[in-house]
Write a protein that holds these residues in place. Structure first.
Motif, mmCIF file in Angstrom:
data_model
loop_
_atom_site.group_PDB
_atom_site.id
_atom_site.type_symbol
_atom_site.label_atom_id
_atom_site.label_comp_id
_atom_site.label_asym_id
_atom_site.label_seq_id
_atom_site.Cartn_x
_atom_site.Cartn_y
_atom_site.Cartn_z
ATOM 1 N N ALA A 73 0.825 -1.215 0.000
ATOM 2 C CA ALA A 73 0.000 0.000 0.000
ATOM 3 C C ALA A 73 0.861 1.269 0.000
ATOM 4 O O ALA A 73 0.337 2.374 0.079
ATOM 5 C CB ALA A 73 -0.930 -0.007 1.206
ATOM 6 N N GLY A 74 2.190 1.114 -0.044
ATOM 7 C CA GLY A 74 3.091 2.262 -0.060
ATOM 8 C C GLY A 74 3.363 2.851 1.300
ATOM 9 O O GLY A 74 3.961 3.935 1.410
ATOM 10 N N ARG A 75 2.970 2.163 2.373
ATOM 11 C CA ARG A 75 3.175 2.670 3.739
ATOM 12 C C ARG A 75 4.453 2.036 4.301
ATOM 13 O O ARG A 75 4.431 1.159 5.168
ATOM 14 C CB ARG A 75 1.959 2.353 4.601
ATOM 15 N N PHE A 76 5.578 2.512 3.781
ATOM 16 C CA PHE A 76 6.857 1.875 4.084
ATOM 17 C C PHE A 76 7.316 2.097 5.527
ATOM 18 O O PHE A 76 7.963 1.223 6.117
ATOM 19 C CB PHE A 76 7.927 2.374 3.104
ATOM 20 N N LEU A 77 6.969 3.256 6.097
ATOM 21 C CA LEU A 77 7.345 3.510 7.495
ATOM 22 C C LEU A 77 6.619 2.528 8.433
ATOM 23 O O LEU A 77 7.202 1.982 9.368
ATOM 24 C CB LEU A 77 7.009 4.951 7.883
#
Length: 464
Positions: free
Chosen positions: A437-441
């Motif tokens: 989902a692109g929520r790498f943190l």
């Protein structure tokens, strides 16, 4: 006088015949027992009649009644002597009650009565001690026996196999002066039960090819789990051919049902289907139908599995929870969502079967594959707490990962963490959901928590 004696002998024989005829009917035996009690003085000394009743009680679901009867007989006649059959049945009753301390008492009584070297009484003692977990005592009795028959050896070996003493049992088996098919079957069954399938197959092969001993249907039933766990199609075909030649396939439906399972698990659904079709319509039972439905489910042939279920129902065979689990699995893996939901409804509403955790797991998997995650979550939340487990939520987490549902993935992971925090795969899956989902943190944060919890990740392997 002679007429009276002749009449009594005839009546005694008639009572013995009645006892043997109704030996499996508890109520009939109790009625005959009551008749003896009424005619106490006349029948108290006829040991054969009392032994028949003792035998029934010792092998029944109420073995303690054999002990009550023995106590009654002792009190009624102080001069009454008991034979080897009496003590063998009483010792068997102790084994079925799992009462080793009472068995010890009969061990002493039988020795005092002079049966310390009687092969049948001593074999009963070996069996009793093994059934009650007294392996040391069983070995002592066995070692002290001056005479042992095949039954003694077989009881000793199969008993030690049952308690996981495999190497010892094998050593005793190898030392046997004579072996029969029961000896071989006991050892094969023991290896199969502890998942040493290749050794079971080697033993079976040695028995048939090298020793020339013909397997019984019980031997075949013992070897089937080894065949289907290894997936040995050639062995399955060999056993099938032997069953045909010996007539077991015709006589014992259990052999045919196992053949359906074995062929399916060995990769030949065509052979499984042929065996099923060879079973006479009258002989087919619920296990036959469940086996072929499970076979089609295993091979991803959901429509065939569904067709078999309908055919089974049309023939008036009542399904059970295993049948429904098989057909639900087939629908899940075959993408037949609507049919699967209808089968679930039918199981609960039409047949009154309460779902267990496996049914819930299959239903959630089926809904998850179809992307109906909200329904799957509702069902997971509604599972009774006494049967719920972490596997259900992991199944749903896998579906969240596949469909990229981040919010539900977080909720499901919280549920999983409430139950178990030590499995690294759960953290990895949620981390991957965040990454997709692109929520790498967030993904890195989950990985850090996994390291803090020291949750191991199962390493991958490669065959290259």
């Amino acid at each position: 006088m002679f007429d009276t004696m002749s009449h009594r002998k005839y009546y005694h024989r008639y009572l013995l015949w009645l006892l043997h005829k109704h030996q499996h009917c508890r109520r009939a035996i109790q009625q005959i027992h009551s008749q003896f009690m009424v005619l106490n003085s006349e029948y108290i000394g006829i040991l054969a009649l009392w032994n028949s009743i003792l035998k029934h009680y010792s092998l029944s679901a109420y073995p303690q009644e054999a002990l009550f009867l023995f106590k009654y007989l002792k009190n009624q006649s102080k001069f009454m002597s008991f034979d080897s059959f009496t003590y063998s049945y009483l010792i068997k009753a102790c084994a079925n009650m799992n009462q080793v301390h009472v068995g010890n008492q009969f061990h002493c009584l039988s020795t005092k009565a002079g049966f310390d070297y009687h092969v049948h009484v001593q074999t009963a003692l070996v069996n009793m001690y093994i059934d009650c977990g007294g392996l040391v005592e069983a070995k002592n009795v066995f070692d002290e026996m001056p005479e042992k028959n095949l039954v003694t050896w077989n009881v000793f070996i199969t008993g030690f196999m049952k308690w996981g003493e495999v190497e010892f049992a094998r050593a005793v088996f190898d030392a046997m002066p004579e072996k029969n098919v029961i000896s071989w079957t006991g050892l094969i069954d023991g290896y199969t039960r502890i998942n040493r399938f290749r050794e079971a197959l080697l033993l079976f092969q040695k028995m048939v090819v090298h020793e020339g001993i013909k397997p019984t249907e019980v031997t075949l039933l013992a070897i089937f789990p080894a065949i289907w766990n290894i997936g040995c199609l050639e062995f399955c075909q060999m056993v099938h051919a032997y069953g045909e030649k010996s007539g077991f396939n015709t006589l014992d439906i259990r052999v045919m049902n196992c053949l359906v399972d074995a062929y399916a698990k060995s990769g030949s659904i065509e052979s499984a289907w042929r065996v099923f079709e060879d079973i006479n319509d009258v002989r087919r039972n619920l296990v036959s139908w469940t086996s072929i439905i499970s076979a089609f489910a295993m091979h991803g042939m959901a429509t065939k599995a569904s067709d078999c279920y309908r055919r089974m129902e049309n023939e008036g065979v009542m399904p059970n929870w295993i049948t429904f689990l098989s057909v639900l699995n087939a629908c899940s893996h075959g993408g037949l969502l609507d049919e699967g939901l209808e089968y679930y409804r039918k199981m609960v509403d039409d047949w009154g079967i309460t779902p267990n955790i496996k049914h819930y797991g299959t239903l959630i998997d089926m809904l998850g594959r179809a992307g109906r995650l909200e329904e799957a979550e509702r069902i997971a939340l509604g599972i009774p707490s006494e049967i719920g487990n972490v596997v259900i939520w992991r199944t749903l987490l896998g579906a969240c990962s596949f469909h990229g549902n981040v919010e539900m993935g977080e909720r499901v992971t919280i549920k999983i963490m409430e139950m178990e925090r030590e499995y690294g795969g759960d953290y990895v899956l949620l981390s991957n959901i965040f990454s997709a989902a692109g929520r790498f943190l967030d993904s890195e944060r989950v990985r850090s928590v996994m390291d803090e919890q020291n949750a191991p990740k199962v390493p991958g392997i490669t065959l290259v």
